[in-house]
Design a protein around this motif. Sequence first.
Motif, PDB file in Angstrom:
ATOM      1  N   GLU A  13       0.838  -1.200   0.000  1.00  0.00           N
ATOM      2  CA  GLU A  13       0.000   0.000   0.000  1.00  0.00           C
ATOM      3  C   GLU A  13       0.876   1.254   0.000  1.00  0.00           C
ATOM      4  O   GLU A  13       0.615   2.209  -0.741  1.00  0.00           O
ATOM      5  CB  GLU A  13      -0.931  -0.010   1.221  1.00  0.00           C
ATOM      6  N   GLN A  14       1.914   1.241   0.829  1.00  0.00           N
ATOM      7  CA  GLN A  14       2.801   2.407   0.869  1.00  0.00           C
ATOM      8  C   GLN A  14       3.528   2.579  -0.460  1.00  0.00           C
ATOM      9  O   GLN A  14       3.789   3.700  -0.892  1.00  0.00           O
ATOM     10  CB  GLN A  14       3.810   2.293   2.016  1.00  0.00           C
TER      11      GLN A  14
ATOM     12  N   ASN B 114       1.220   4.310  -2.739  1.00  0.00           N
ATOM     13  CA  ASN B 114       1.175   5.728  -2.394  1.00  0.00           C
ATOM     14  C   ASN B 114       2.387   6.461  -2.949  1.00  0.00           C
ATOM     15  O   ASN B 114       2.287   7.556  -3.490  1.00  0.00           O
ATOM     16  CB  ASN B 114       1.140   5.903  -0.870  1.00  0.00           C
TER      17      ASN B 114
ATOM     18  N   SER C 156     -14.942   8.389  -5.130  1.00  0.00           N
ATOM     19  CA  SER C 156     -14.559   8.871  -3.805  1.00  0.00           C
ATOM     20  C   SER C 156     -14.460   7.759  -2.762  1.00  0.00           C
ATOM     21  O   SER C 156     -14.094   8.018  -1.627  1.00  0.00           O
ATOM     22  CB  SER C 156     -15.533   9.947  -3.328  1.00  0.00           C
ATOM     23  N   GLY C 157     -14.772   6.523  -3.131  1.00  0.00           N
ATOM     24  CA  GLY C 157     -14.675   5.427  -2.162  1.00  0.00           C
ATOM     25  C   GLY C 157     -13.443   4.569  -2.388  1.00  0.00           C
ATOM     26  O   GLY C 157     -12.632   4.851  -3.261  1.00  0.00           O
ATOM     27  N   PRO C 158     -13.281   3.509  -1.591  1.00  0.00           N
ATOM     28  CA  PRO C 158     -12.150   2.617  -1.775  1.00  0.00           C
ATOM     29  C   PRO C 158     -12.476   1.460  -2.718  1.00  0.00           C
ATOM     30  O   PRO C 158     -13.638   1.155  -2.966  1.00  0.00           O
ATOM     31  CB  PRO C 158     -11.909   2.082  -0.361  1.00  0.00           C
TER      32      PRO C 158
ATOM     33  N   ARG D 192      -7.691  -2.335   0.826  1.00  0.00           N
ATOM     34  CA  ARG D 192      -8.636  -1.450   0.154  1.00  0.00           C
ATOM     35  C   ARG D 192      -7.902  -0.163  -0.159  1.00  0.00           C
ATOM     36  O   ARG D 192      -7.306   0.451   0.727  1.00  0.00           O
ATOM     37  CB  ARG D 192      -9.842  -1.187   1.058  1.00  0.00           C
ATOM     38  N   TYR D 193      -7.925   0.250  -1.434  1.00  0.00           N
ATOM     39  CA  TYR D 193      -7.154   1.411  -1.840  1.00  0.00           C
ATOM     40  C   TYR D 193      -8.099   2.452  -2.444  1.00  0.00           C
ATOM     41  O   TYR D 193      -9.030   2.084  -3.167  1.00  0.00           O
ATOM     42  CB  TYR D 193      -6.090   0.988  -2.850  1.00  0.00           C
ATOM     43  N   PRO D 194      -7.894   3.748  -2.145  1.00  0.00           N
ATOM     44  CA  PRO D 194      -8.810   4.758  -2.685  1.00  0.00           C
ATOM     45  C   PRO D 194      -8.847   4.720  -4.215  1.00  0.00           C
ATOM     46  O   PRO D 194      -7.799   4.727  -4.865  1.00  0.00           O
ATOM     47  CB  PRO D 194      -8.205   6.073  -2.193  1.00  0.00           C
TER      48      PRO D 194
ATOM     49  N   ARG E  33      -6.996   7.512  -6.164  1.00  0.00           N
ATOM     50  CA  ARG E  33      -5.531   7.411  -6.253  1.00  0.00           C
ATOM     51  C   ARG E  33      -5.122   6.405  -7.331  1.00  0.00           C
ATOM     52  O   ARG E  33      -4.102   6.581  -8.002  1.00  0.00           O
ATOM     53  CB  ARG E  33      -4.946   7.021  -4.903  1.00  0.00           C
TER      54      ARG E  33
ATOM     55  N   PRO F 163      -8.292  17.569  -6.389  1.00  0.00           N
ATOM     56  CA  PRO F 163      -9.329  17.042  -5.490  1.00  0.00           C
ATOM     57  C   PRO F 163      -8.753  16.386  -4.230  1.00  0.00           C
ATOM     58  O   PRO F 163      -9.425  16.318  -3.220  1.00  0.00           O
ATOM     59  CB  PRO F 163     -10.048  15.996  -6.354  1.00  0.00           C
ATOM     60  N   LEU F 164      -7.509  15.888  -4.313  1.00  0.00           N
ATOM     61  CA  LEU F 164      -6.885  15.281  -3.132  1.00  0.00           C
ATOM     62  C   LEU F 164      -6.340  16.353  -2.210  1.00  0.00           C
ATOM     63  O   LEU F 164      -6.384  16.233  -1.000  1.00  0.00           O
ATOM     64  CB  LEU F 164      -5.702  14.404  -3.551  1.00  0.00           C
TER      65      LEU F 164
END
Lengths: 305, 392
Positions: free
Chosen positions: A8-9, A12, A128-130, A138-140, A143, A211-212
């Motif tokens: 996950e990182q 990101n 807007s959800g994951p 679960r990832y946005p 993104r 938006p982020l």
Amino acid sequence: MSWILILEQSLNGLQFGLMLFLLAAGLTLVFGIMDMINLAHGSLYMLGAFLASTFVQLTGSFLAGVLLAIPATAVLGMLLEVSILRTLYTRDHLSQVLATFALILIINELVRLVWGSDAALPMPAALSGPVELLPGLRYPAYRLVIIGVGLAVALVLYLLVAKTRVGMLVRAGASNREMALAMGVDIKLLFTLVFGAGAALCAVAGSMLAPLLAVQVGMGENILILAFVVIVIGGIGSIRGALVGAVLVGVVDTIGRAFLPILLGAFFQPRVASAAGPALASVMIYLIMAVVLYFRPQGLFPARG
Amino acid sequence: MRSKVLGTLVAAALAAVSTLSAEAADRIKIGFISTLSGPSAALGVDIRDGFQLAVKMAGGKVGGLPAEVLVGDDQFKPEVGRQLAEKNVRLDKVNFLTGMVFSNIMLASVPVAFESKVIYVSPNAAPSPFAGKQCNPYLFVASWPNDAYHEAAGQHATNRGYKNAYLIAPNYQAGKDSLTGFKRFYKGNVAAEVYTQLGQLDYSAELAQVRAAKPDALYIFLPGGMGINFIKQFVAAGLSKDVPLIVPGFGSDQDIIRPVGDAMLGLFDTAHWAPDFDNAANRKFVAAFEKEYKRIPSVFAAQGYDAALLIDAAVRDVKGKVEDVEAVRKAMKAARFESVRGAFKFNRNQMPIQNYYLRVVARDNQGRLVNKTIGTIFKDHGDAYVQECEMK
């Protein structure tokens, strides 16, 4: 520390890195081909975000708004090049830095006059959800879209620069400007086009990140510093270097923020670790830049032989 | 007997002299410096609007004298705040200074006022150094000491029986104060204490760590735009279903509710005031604020309004003789005005002793999202630093 967390990182870091790449790509070409330090590059990023905000409100569609903002910012960028920046090419770097710094201040105030100090650009509701990528991860969704757009733009840029005639001229200009001139390349037109392309990339980054983050005056200044770090690491004038450098900076920054406090916690008292962690994480990328400069002063992928 | 008469005469003469030396001013000048642009502008705007509302409701007067409020934008930059403070104090010769949202800006700017014996009335920031060792006769806090909301939140987490809380705050004075305050009253285990950069807008790395740590509560102190972005990204990451979020009062107030929306519903927070407080002063304030600005006031608006009332009461009590700073200080300490929060009094360090409440984000009878009071956490609560303050 599970592998899901590391994955996950990394995502990101990749997301942040790809957006940095969009900014750095334009910056590195302008710097590499025209030998021009353009501090106002971040202002184009800001203009892209503000224009996207306006167009999204006018059209009611996020996609249409962003697609309109990109050519609009490119046109503004080309106007800027033709009217002001062109006269700076023959000056030394100090004059360029001074003039483009002045441009930052002027553009900031102009934006404040036109839009006010900030504007709204909401995330499309559908994104807007994951999204469940793997069990437990679960990832946005938004993104993920950013990562997708970043990769697509990087691919298009690679094909443009490596496979087309314009790309060949760009590469020629970056590796040896005088020789390209001597071979009869219309360098004036090329410069304007490259500048417009850089501005368009800024608009993509600005409108995707807005938006982020937030659409506000001065949003381009902090990210510009990172973009300069990226092109110094990657090698000035090199698109490949910008991509590698950007992803490196994005991942190191994210991983540093996430894991350094934990790592320090293993050696120091929690109080020291929680104080030193964020401080150290924020200088990590500059440490990397210093190391790269020491061992490879030309950057990782120098454009000039 | 004779000596007593003499004494009275001397006292009367002295009083006459002092009245002569302190002429009543014909107008009041107030320097108002706040964060009015950038992602955290909503806070400064609310303080300003609350303050201006009180002045407007008094017919443009403060303490019965025509008032001039000089509004300046610190742009969220300490150096700009300090420049404005220098201009207000040295050039404009203001009688009072007020307005600042952020502790770091206030710490840089207020010494300018203190040096010139100009009273700073804080409508928000009250950093812990000013509560203890560096307490100052020219500082009055109309809001609450920096730690207080967080102490109440810590107490709430303890009451709830949370065993493993994860804490996030920005890396600056108020951020450190906040987590110290939370831990002072939270009895469970601290899963992690994370300090982020002040003004950070992307929290992807921090959110992933929270997900991995699986805490049973997450406490964040992220004022303004930082909090808006954090909560939006927290919801987008799907974490809101797994981890209960606790915030200090301003962490889920109108400035955050407006952009985030329904995701805020059911969020608990702690504060010294809520729009539903049932006292005459508050009913009047909330109705007037909604009428004037077409929105529900936040704690910031209430603090701005109270700051104006505090100055108003002090100027009125000294009968406009604002040049006599000692008299003004005395009048301020008495705080003879109807605060929207209900009764409170000033501590020795000139920070409030007051109640703190638990609130929850719910719908009001018009369907709007608003904070509702559901309980009292602390009664007559002061701060932990007052012993270190040497002021009497």
